[in-house]
Structure formats: structure tokens, C-alpha cells
Design a protein around this motif. Structure first.
Motif, PDB file in Angstrom:
ATOM      1  N   HIS A   1      -8.486   1.374  -1.944  1.00  0.00           N
ATOM      2  CA  HIS A   1      -8.103   2.223  -3.215  1.00  0.00           C
ATOM      3  C   HIS A   1      -6.386   2.485  -2.743  1.00  0.00           C
ATOM      4  N   GLN A   2      -6.355   2.877  -1.230  1.00  0.00           N
ATOM      5  CA  GLN A   2      -5.124   3.489  -0.739  1.00  0.00           C
ATOM      6  C   GLN A   2      -4.282   1.699  -0.342  1.00  0.00           C
ATOM      7  N   GLN A   3      -4.980   1.068  -0.326  1.00  0.00           N
ATOM      8  CA  GLN A   3      -4.157  -0.301  -0.267  1.00  0.00           C
ATOM      9  C   GLN A   3      -3.777  -1.138  -1.404  1.00  0.00           C
ATOM     10  N   LEU A   4      -4.975  -0.597  -2.804  1.00  0.00           N
ATOM     11  CA  LEU A   4      -4.507  -0.950  -4.240  1.00  0.00           C
ATOM     12  C   LEU A   4      -2.985  -0.280  -4.266  1.00  0.00           C
ATOM     13  N   LEU A   5      -3.522   0.807  -4.010  1.00  0.00           N
ATOM     14  CA  LEU A   5      -1.901   1.531  -4.475  1.00  0.00           C
ATOM     15  C   LEU A   5      -0.574   1.766  -3.508  1.00  0.00           C
ATOM     16  N   ARG A   6      -0.848   1.905  -2.495  1.00  0.00           N
ATOM     17  CA  ARG A   6      -0.056   0.773  -1.347  1.00  0.00           C
ATOM     18  C   ARG A   6       0.893  -0.302  -2.224  1.00  0.00           C
ATOM     19  N   ARG A   7      -0.158  -1.357  -2.182  1.00  0.00           N
ATOM     20  CA  ARG A   7       0.617  -2.847  -3.645  1.00  0.00           C
ATOM     21  C   ARG A   7       1.452  -2.253  -4.660  1.00  0.00           C
ATOM     22  N   THR A   8       0.697  -1.430  -5.644  1.00  0.00           N
ATOM     23  CA  THR A   8       1.520  -0.695  -6.298  1.00  0.00           C
ATOM     24  C   THR A   8       3.101  -0.281  -6.630  1.00  0.00           C
ATOM     25  N   GLU A   9       2.478   0.448  -5.289  1.00  0.00           N
ATOM     26  CA  GLU A   9       3.797   0.488  -5.181  1.00  0.00           C
ATOM     27  C   GLU A   9       5.267  -0.206  -4.787  1.00  0.00           C
ATOM     28  N   LEU A  10       4.654  -1.343  -3.883  1.00  0.00           N
ATOM     29  CA  LEU A  10       5.772  -1.832  -3.682  1.00  0.00           C
ATOM     30  C   LEU A  10       5.656  -3.206  -4.610  1.00  0.00           C
ATOM     31  N   VAL A  11       5.056  -3.027  -5.752  1.00  0.00           N
ATOM     32  CA  VAL A  11       5.191  -3.989  -6.407  1.00  0.00           C
ATOM     33  C   VAL A  11       6.200  -3.657  -7.625  1.00  0.00           C
ATOM     34  N   LEU A  12       6.260  -1.908  -7.852  1.00  0.00           N
ATOM     35  CA  LEU A  12       7.073  -1.302  -8.605  1.00  0.00           C
ATOM     36  C   LEU A  12       7.977  -1.372  -7.936  1.00  0.00           C
ATOM     37  N   GLU A  13       8.408  -1.616  -6.763  1.00  0.00           N
ATOM     38  CA  GLU A  13       9.797  -1.332  -6.581  1.00  0.00           C
ATOM     39  C   GLU A  13      10.521  -2.851  -6.338  1.00  0.00           C
ATOM     40  N   GLN A  14       9.564  -4.180  -6.143  1.00  0.00           N
ATOM     41  CA  GLN A  14      10.248  -5.344  -6.222  1.00  0.00           C
ATOM     42  C   GLN A  14      10.336  -6.003  -7.798  1.00  0.00           C
ATOM     43  N   SER A  15       9.454  -5.041  -8.978  1.00  0.00           N
ATOM     44  CA  SER A  15       9.412  -5.946 -10.072  1.00  0.00           C
ATOM     45  C   SER A  15      10.729  -4.520 -10.688  1.00  0.00           C
ATOM     46  N   CYS A  16      10.988  -3.275 -10.171  1.00  0.00           N
ATOM     47  CA  CYS A  16      12.101  -2.710 -11.098  1.00  0.00           C
ATOM     48  C   CYS A  16      13.129  -3.047  -9.843  1.00  0.00           C
ATOM     49  N   GLY A  17      13.571  -3.620  -9.326  1.00  0.00           N
ATOM     50  CA  GLY A  17      14.604  -3.593  -8.620  1.00  0.00           C
ATOM     51  C   GLY A  17      15.173  -3.171  -7.827  1.00  0.00           C
ATOM     52  N   HIS A  18      14.881  -1.760  -7.693  1.00  0.00           N
ATOM     53  CA  HIS A  18      15.309  -0.606  -6.934  1.00  0.00           C
ATOM     54  C   HIS A  18      14.330   0.490  -5.809  1.00  0.00           C
ATOM     55  N   PRO A  19      14.629   1.129  -5.099  1.00  0.00           N
ATOM     56  CA  PRO A  19      13.211   1.645  -4.712  1.00  0.00           C
ATOM     57  C   PRO A  19      13.044   3.383  -5.270  1.00  0.00           C
ATOM     58  N   PHE A  20      12.342   3.360  -5.433  1.00  0.00           N
ATOM     59  CA  PHE A  20      11.584   5.194  -5.523  1.00  0.00           C
ATOM     60  C   PHE A  20      11.361   6.213  -4.116  1.00  0.00           C
ATOM     61  N   GLY A  21      11.944   7.201  -4.779  1.00  0.00           N
ATOM     62  CA  GLY A  21      12.051   8.437  -3.868  1.00  0.00           C
ATOM     63  C   GLY A  21      10.220   8.496  -3.214  1.00  0.00           C
ATOM     64  N   ARG A  22       9.849   8.727  -1.807  1.00  0.00           N
ATOM     65  CA  ARG A  22       8.603   9.385  -1.688  1.00  0.00           C
ATOM     66  C   ARG A  22       8.595  10.577  -1.099  1.00  0.00           C
ATOM     67  N   TYR A  23       7.203  10.933  -1.372  1.00  0.00           N
ATOM     68  CA  TYR A  23       7.307  12.853  -0.436  1.00  0.00           C
ATOM     69  C   TYR A  23       6.619  12.654   0.571  1.00  0.00           C
TER      70      TYR A  23
END
Ligand SMILES: [Fe+2]
Ligand SMILES: [Fe+2]
Length: 309
Positions: free
Chosen positions: A114-136
Motif C-alpha cells: 500500500h505504501q508503494q501504491l500511495l507513493r505511486r499515487t503521489e508521483l502520478v498526481l504530480e505528473q498529471s497536474c504538472g506541478h509539485p505538491f508540498g510534503r509534510y
């Protein structure tokens, strides 16, 4: 384990069989797809900013994407304590029932997937949206290591209760994302991520119930009541991450749009985002009827500390 209504009818062999039946891979879930950044991805109720008139339509949509990101980011990092938490239980008796140990080891392995699934979700969101997201949680893992150590310093029973609440929450996340889909068109890939997560979490909540029953039957009513003080303390640990990630969402919105907020607007926005993040990640689990049933059966006084009557 007899004696507790919440664990009646559950058995380890059935949990393992179900886990084998529903298993998936991260690649099967994604199938090279991306998220659709032209639309909201999660229900507006997850963000809770609809009433803030100083935000325009575009800003609301970026915040919606921020929330899709924050959910994956926080959950992925929260789950990092699960394998050592479960490993500690397994290590107590390697010669116990094979099905029980397999259920717990699969549980730990699934959380790592699940950690790999959720990490992939983070990275694909950044690719899809075209900007980085802040990470706590930083990439050097300083914060997640500190959080994991702080969680593992609490006894096993309250840890299982926290996991149980978070896991019942993932059921609501999937169901609500589907239910709200008709009105708001939840992102199809995001819905698939939530679904994949829940179908495995659905086995974990059963293992949790069996382990909770096993631990609780050795404890006095006073000890069971005191367990809920630990649950509250664990809630405080994750709340610090909710507050920190809400700040990151405000910063991501600023960066992505160039928008400048007055101090009053920034405070309102940060408070609103912190509240909704806490509500969707902790509140949905703590108020889930399957969780409140377990809490009340263990200790009415203890459950009352969580506001469960
Ligand atoms: Fe998980
Ligand atoms: Fe889980």
C-alpha cells in the motif's frame, strides 16, 4: 476469544483465503493511466472549502487535487509503522497457529505494498497536474521515523485500535467517492486506488478484531479504560501531521497560482483545511459504527474518552 461479540465468527484461515483471492499489484491498478487534472478528483466534502468566498473555481480545483495528494501522502507515511507493529506480535511465538501468523505477515506485506501504491499515487498526481505538491513527511524519512518510533512506544492494544479506526475509515473513503461520483465525477483512477486499498483493508479489520480480543481478555476493566488514553495520545501524534500537511496545501496553492492571501484569509484557509483533513482521516474512522461497537464492548468509560457514547 469467545466473550467478545465483535470477534465472533472470524477465523484466520478465512482471512488468509480472502486475502489471496482479492490480491492485486500496483501496476494492475495503474495500468499506465493518469489522473484527470481538468476535473476535481475527490469529493468536495473531503476539502470543506466550498464556503470560502475568497477562493475562485480554479483555486478550489487545485485544493481538491492537493487533498487527493495529501490523503495518499499521509496514509502512506502513517502505514509505515504497521509492519514493525505486526512483526512485534508475530515474533512473540513463531510456533503459534500457521493461519494466524500468515494472516499477520500478509497484513504487514500488504501494508508495504500500500505504501508503494500511495507513493505511486503521489508521483502520478504530480505528473498529471504538472506541478509539485508540498510534503509534510520529508524524503530523508526523518519525520516518518520519529512518528513510527513514537507510535511503537505505545502498547499493542491501543495501536491495534488506532489501525482499526484508520482501516474502517478507508471503507468510507471508497464508498463516499463512489457515492459522490454521480454528482461530482470522482476521478476514475483515484476511485480505483481507493477500491484496491479497501479490498485488502477489509481483511485487516478482521485480523485487528481477533488480535484486539486476544489482548483484551488478559486485561482488567481499569487497564482497558486506560488503553483509550493511549488511543488519544496516538490521535495527537497524527494530528500534528494533519496540521503540517494543511500548511503544505496552502503553500502548494500559493506556488501553483501565485495567489497572495491576507493574514486573515491564510489563517481561515489553514484552519479549514486542518479541520477537514482531521475529519476525513481520523473522524470517519472513530465514528464508524464498526469501530464504536468494538470500543464500547471493550470499555464504556474508555470509549467515552473518544466521545463515543
Ligand atoms: Fe493499507
Ligand atoms: Fe491495513
Amino acid at each position: 476469544m469467545e466473550g467478545y461479540e465483535f470477534s465472533r465468527g472470524l477465523d484466520h484461515a478465512s482471512i488468509v483465503a480472502a486475502s489471496e483471492r482479492v490480491a492485486w499489484t500496483v501496476d494492475e491498478v495503474f495500468r499506465d493511466r493518469r489522473f484527470d487534472a481538468s476535473q476535481p478528483m475527490v469529493p468536495a466534502s473531503w476539502v470543506g472549502t466550498q464556503g470560502l468566498s475568497f477562493l475562485d473555481h480554479h483555486e478550489q480545483r487545485i485544493l481538491n487535487h492537493c487533498r487527493a495528494f495529501s490523503y495518499a501522502h499521509l496514509l502512506g507515511n502513517f502505514e509505515e509503522f504497521a509492519p514493525p507493529h505486526l512483526g512485534g506480535i508475530v515474533q512473540q511465538d513463531w510456533h503459534d497457529d500457521r493461519a494466524r501468523l500468515r494472516a499477520l505477515l500478509r497484513f504487514g506485506d500488504e501494508e508495504m505494498k500500500h505504501q508503494q501504491l500511495l507513493r505511486r499515487t503521489e508521483l502520478v498526481l504530480e505528473q498529471s497536474c504538472g506541478h509539485p505538491f508540498g510534503r509534510y513527511f520529508d524524503d530523508d524519512k526523518v519525520r516518518v521515523t520519529a512518528l513510527t518510533n513514537a507510535i511503537l512506544a505505545h502498547p499493542p492494544l491501543p495501536r491495534f485500535l488506532m489501525v482499526l479506526a484508520l482501516e474502517w475509515g478507508t471503507q468510507r473513503h471508497y464508498v463516499e467517492s463512489i457515492r459522490d461520483q454521480a454528482a461530482e465525477r470522482g476521478d476514475p483512477l483515484y476511485v480505483d486506488v481507493l477500491k484496491a486499498h479497501w479490498v485488502e483493508e477489509a481483511q485487516h479489520v478482521k485480523s485487528d478484531a481477533l488480535e484486539i480480543a486476544l489482548l483484551a481478555r488478559e486485561m482488567s476493566p481499569d487497564e482497558l479504560g486506560g488503553t483509550f488514553d493511549h488511543v488519544l495520545a496516538l490521535g495527537g501524534l497524527v494530528d500534528a501531521a494533519f496540521a503540517g500537511q494543511a500548511d503544505e496545501e496552502v503553500e502548494t496553492l500559493r506556488q501553483a497560482t501565485g495567489r497572495r492571501f491576507s493574514d486573515a484569509e491564510a489563517t481561515t484557509l489553514r484552519d479549514t483545511l486542518h479541520r477537514s483533513l482531521s475529519a476525513i482521516m481520523a473522524g470517519v474512522g472513530l465514528t464508524h459504527p464498526s469501530f464504536t461497537k468494538v470500543a464500547i464492548e471493550l470499555s464504556r468509560d474508555g470509549a467515552a474518552k473518544l466521545g463515543i457514547a
